[in-house]
Write a protein that holds these residues in place. Structure first.
Motif, PDB file in Angstrom:
ATOM      1  N   VAL A 111     -34.886  10.253  16.789  1.00 29.97           N
ATOM      2  CA  VAL A 111     -33.785  10.048  15.850  1.00 29.97           C
ATOM      3  C   VAL A 111     -32.476  10.266  16.612  1.00 29.97           C
ATOM      4  O   VAL A 111     -32.292  11.282  17.271  1.00 29.97           O
ATOM      5  N   VAL A 112     -31.608   9.272  16.554  1.00 30.28           N
ATOM      6  CA  VAL A 112     -30.302   9.353  17.207  1.00 30.28           C
ATOM      7  C   VAL A 112     -29.283   9.824  16.178  1.00 30.28           C
ATOM      8  O   VAL A 112     -29.184   9.236  15.087  1.00 30.28           O
ATOM      9  N   VAL A 113     -28.561  10.891  16.492  1.00 33.77           N
ATOM     10  CA  VAL A 113     -27.541  11.410  15.574  1.00 33.77           C
ATOM     11  C   VAL A 113     -26.193  11.444  16.281  1.00 33.77           C
ATOM     12  O   VAL A 113     -26.122  11.634  17.495  1.00 33.77           O
ATOM     13  N   ASP A 114     -25.151  11.259  15.503  1.00 30.23           N
ATOM     14  CA  ASP A 114     -23.790  11.365  16.007  1.00 30.23           C
ATOM     15  C   ASP A 114     -23.392  12.836  15.940  1.00 30.23           C
ATOM     16  O   ASP A 114     -23.300  13.412  14.846  1.00 30.23           O
ATOM     17  N   GLY A 115     -23.164  13.446  17.089  1.00 33.11           N
ATOM     18  CA  GLY A 115     -22.836  14.862  17.122  1.00 33.11           C
ATOM     19  C   GLY A 115     -21.584  15.223  16.351  1.00 33.11           C
ATOM     20  O   GLY A 115     -21.379  16.390  16.013  1.00 33.11           O
ATOM     21  N   ASN A 116     -20.753  14.229  16.048  1.00 36.72           N
ATOM     22  CA  ASN A 116     -19.501  14.492  15.327  1.00 36.72           C
ATOM     23  C   ASN A 116     -19.628  14.291  13.822  1.00 36.72           C
ATOM     24  O   ASN A 116     -18.628  14.342  13.110  1.00 36.72           O
ATOM     25  N   SER A 117     -20.842  14.061  13.338  1.00 38.86           N
ATOM     26  CA  SER A 117     -21.046  13.805  11.905  1.00 38.86           C
ATOM     27  C   SER A 117     -21.318  15.066  11.103  1.00 38.86           C
ATOM     28  O   SER A 117     -21.636  14.987   9.916  1.00 38.86           O
ATOM     29  N   GLY A 118     -21.236  16.206  11.746  1.00 36.45           N
ATOM     30  CA  GLY A 118     -21.345  17.472  11.030  1.00 36.45           C
ATOM     31  C   GLY A 118     -22.701  17.693  10.390  1.00 36.45           C
ATOM     32  O   GLY A 118     -23.740  17.307  10.921  1.00 36.45           O
ATOM     33  N   LEU A 119     -22.675  18.294   9.206  1.00 37.77           N
ATOM     34  CA  LEU A 119     -23.910  18.694   8.538  1.00 37.77           C
ATOM     35  C   LEU A 119     -24.703  17.506   8.007  1.00 37.77           C
ATOM     36  O   LEU A 119     -25.873  17.672   7.627  1.00 37.77           O
ATOM     37  N   ASN A 120     -24.114  16.310   7.982  1.00 34.15           N
ATOM     38  CA  ASN A 120     -24.853  15.120   7.552  1.00 34.15           C
ATOM     39  C   ASN A 120     -26.069  14.875   8.435  1.00 34.15           C
ATOM     40  O   ASN A 120     -27.068  14.306   7.986  1.00 34.15           O
ATOM     41  N   THR A 121     -25.989  15.289   9.694  1.00 29.57           N
ATOM     42  CA  THR A 121     -27.092  15.037  10.619  1.00 29.57           C
ATOM     43  C   THR A 121     -28.367  15.761  10.198  1.00 29.57           C
ATOM     44  O   THR A 121     -29.468  15.311  10.505  1.00 29.57           O
ATOM     45  N   ILE A 122     -28.224  16.866   9.492  1.00 29.52           N
ATOM     46  CA  ILE A 122     -29.412  17.633   9.069  1.00 29.52           C
ATOM     47  C   ILE A 122     -30.244  16.803   8.100  1.00 29.52           C
ATOM     48  O   ILE A 122     -31.460  16.632   8.284  1.00 29.52           O
ATOM     49  N   ASN A 123     -29.608  16.275   7.061  1.00 30.97           N
ATOM     50  CA  ASN A 123     -30.342  15.473   6.082  1.00 30.97           C
ATOM     51  C   ASN A 123     -30.877  14.188   6.695  1.00 30.97           C
ATOM     52  O   ASN A 123     -31.965  13.727   6.331  1.00 30.97           O
ATOM     53  N   GLN A 124     -30.110  13.604   7.619  1.00 35.10           N
ATOM     54  CA  GLN A 124     -30.599  12.391   8.279  1.00 35.10           C
ATOM     55  C   GLN A 124     -31.915  12.675   8.998  1.00 35.10           C
ATOM     56  O   GLN A 124     -32.899  11.959   8.829  1.00 35.10           O
ATOM     57  N   ALA A 125     -31.925  13.716   9.805  1.00 35.55           N
ATOM     58  CA  ALA A 125     -33.131  14.056  10.567  1.00 35.55           C
ATOM     59  C   ALA A 125     -34.287  14.419   9.642  1.00 35.55           C
ATOM     60  O   ALA A 125     -35.428  13.988   9.851  1.00 35.55           O
ATOM     61  N   LYS A 126     -34.016  15.197   8.602  1.00 36.72           N
ATOM     62  CA  LYS A 126     -35.062  15.606   7.677  1.00 36.72           C
ATOM     63  C   LYS A 126     -35.665  14.405   6.964  1.00 36.72           C
ATOM     64  O   LYS A 126     -36.892  14.306   6.823  1.00 36.72           O
ATOM     65  N   ASP A 127     -34.831  13.472   6.544  1.00 37.54           N
ATOM     66  CA  ASP A 127     -35.328  12.314   5.798  1.00 37.54           C
ATOM     67  C   ASP A 127     -36.164  11.395   6.686  1.00 37.54           C
ATOM     68  O   ASP A 127     -37.206  10.886   6.257  1.00 37.54           O
ATOM     69  N   PHE A 128     -35.725  11.174   7.926  1.00 39.08           N
ATOM     70  CA  PHE A 128     -36.527  10.348   8.837  1.00 39.08           C
ATOM     71  C   PHE A 128     -37.853  11.046   9.152  1.00 39.08           C
ATOM     72  O   PHE A 128     -38.893  10.398   9.256  1.00 39.08           O
TER      73      PHE A 128
END
Length: 287
Positions: A210-227
């Motif tokens: 899973v690729v996340v944008d380090g500048n997206s803050g806490l949104n990355t947590i839900n993105q990773a969890k959902d994937f």
């Protein structure tokens, strides 16, 4: 001024127990999640009340974060076996360029030859996505399998894997279609992609990032969890990492769903991808 220096400046000459909320705010400002900020501030409170020694503060924060910054190493590639790297992520995080950076790194490190790799452009819905990956493929002299505009991504993936077997490729790097993790219908399409891949390679020959944008803050947590609820995610790749608050995503995601970190994207060039190293990361994040 770095995170540790900020905390030291604040607690020096004060009673940290009385100002624990202020310390938590500093930790939150560094990109850490509320639960992590609370854990670290409590650890600091237990370790020192009114203390201001840098080494004491640094050791406490580092020991709290260390179990949550876990490196991941790519599985070894066997010459006569097809392997797949499947990259996921929401739109705009840098999946397509990350595909190219991984290929560049593997070729440069002589892990695999360019001729043994294949790009799969399965993001057939985003404007110019296929063209973007094609530009990278041409620049790096790596073969690419492309679908047509609007074609079912699963069909493109299936055909690319068949092509890879025919051409005796060792590694297929799949650029998936960007999917909003809040859209159940779109996420189900990724699940279909995964099932197609499973029909072509064994579980140990498939790695999902899973690729996340380090500048997206806490949104990355839900993105990773959902994937990660769709199918196992082996590791994260933190793109747009600048050594500051953008690194908070790494311990945040591991705390939430135990996903380690494989790479950090540090710029736009092909060379701007580095393997994740725990101690180096902590040095930068806490400096």
């Amino acid at each position: 001024m770095g995170l540790i220096s900020n905390i030291i400046t604040f607690v020096k000459g004060t009673e940290s127990k009385k100002n624990i909320a202020e310390v938590e705010d500093m930790l939150l400002g560094s990109g850490l999640s509320p639960s992590l900020a609370f854990s670290i501030s409590k650890a600091l409170q237990r370790s020192f009340i009114g203390a201001s020694k840098r080494d004491d503060i640094l050791r406490t924060v580092r020991e709290t974060l260390q179990p949550l910054v876990v490196p991941y190493t790519l599985q070894p590639l066997q010459p006569d076996t097809l392997h797949v790297l499947f990259l996921l992520g929401v739109n705009g995080v840098g999946k397509t360029s990350t595909v190219a950076k991984i290929a560049y790194m593997l070729a440069k490190n002589k892990t695999i030859t360019k001729q043994s790799m294949l790009f799969c452009a399965s993001d057939t819905f985003r404007t110019a996505a296929v063209e973007q990956l094609s530009v990278h493929a041409d620049a790096l002299d790596i073969d690419i399998y492309k679908g047509t505009r609007g074609q079912d991504p699963s069909a493109v993936i299936y055909a690319s894997l068949e092509h890879a077997k025919k051409e005796k490729k060792t590694l297929v790097l799949i650029d998936s279609a960007g999917r909003m993790n809040t859209r159940k219908d779109l996420m189900q399409q990724l699940e279909k992609n995964y099932r197609i891949i499973q029909k072509h390679v064994k579980v140990e020959e498939l790695e999902t990032f899973v690729v996340v944008d380090g500048n997206s803050g806490l949104n990355t947590i839900n993105q990773a969890k959902d994937f990660n609820t769709l199918f196992p995610v082996h590791a994260m790749i933190c793109a747009k990492y600048d050594g500051g608050g953008s690194g908070g995503a790494i311990p945040n995601i591991y705390e939430a769903c135990s996903i380690p970190c494989a790479f950090l994207g540090t710029g736009e060039g092909y060379q701007d991808l580095m393997a994740f190293e725990r101690e180096r990361f902590l040095d930068e994040f806490l400096s």
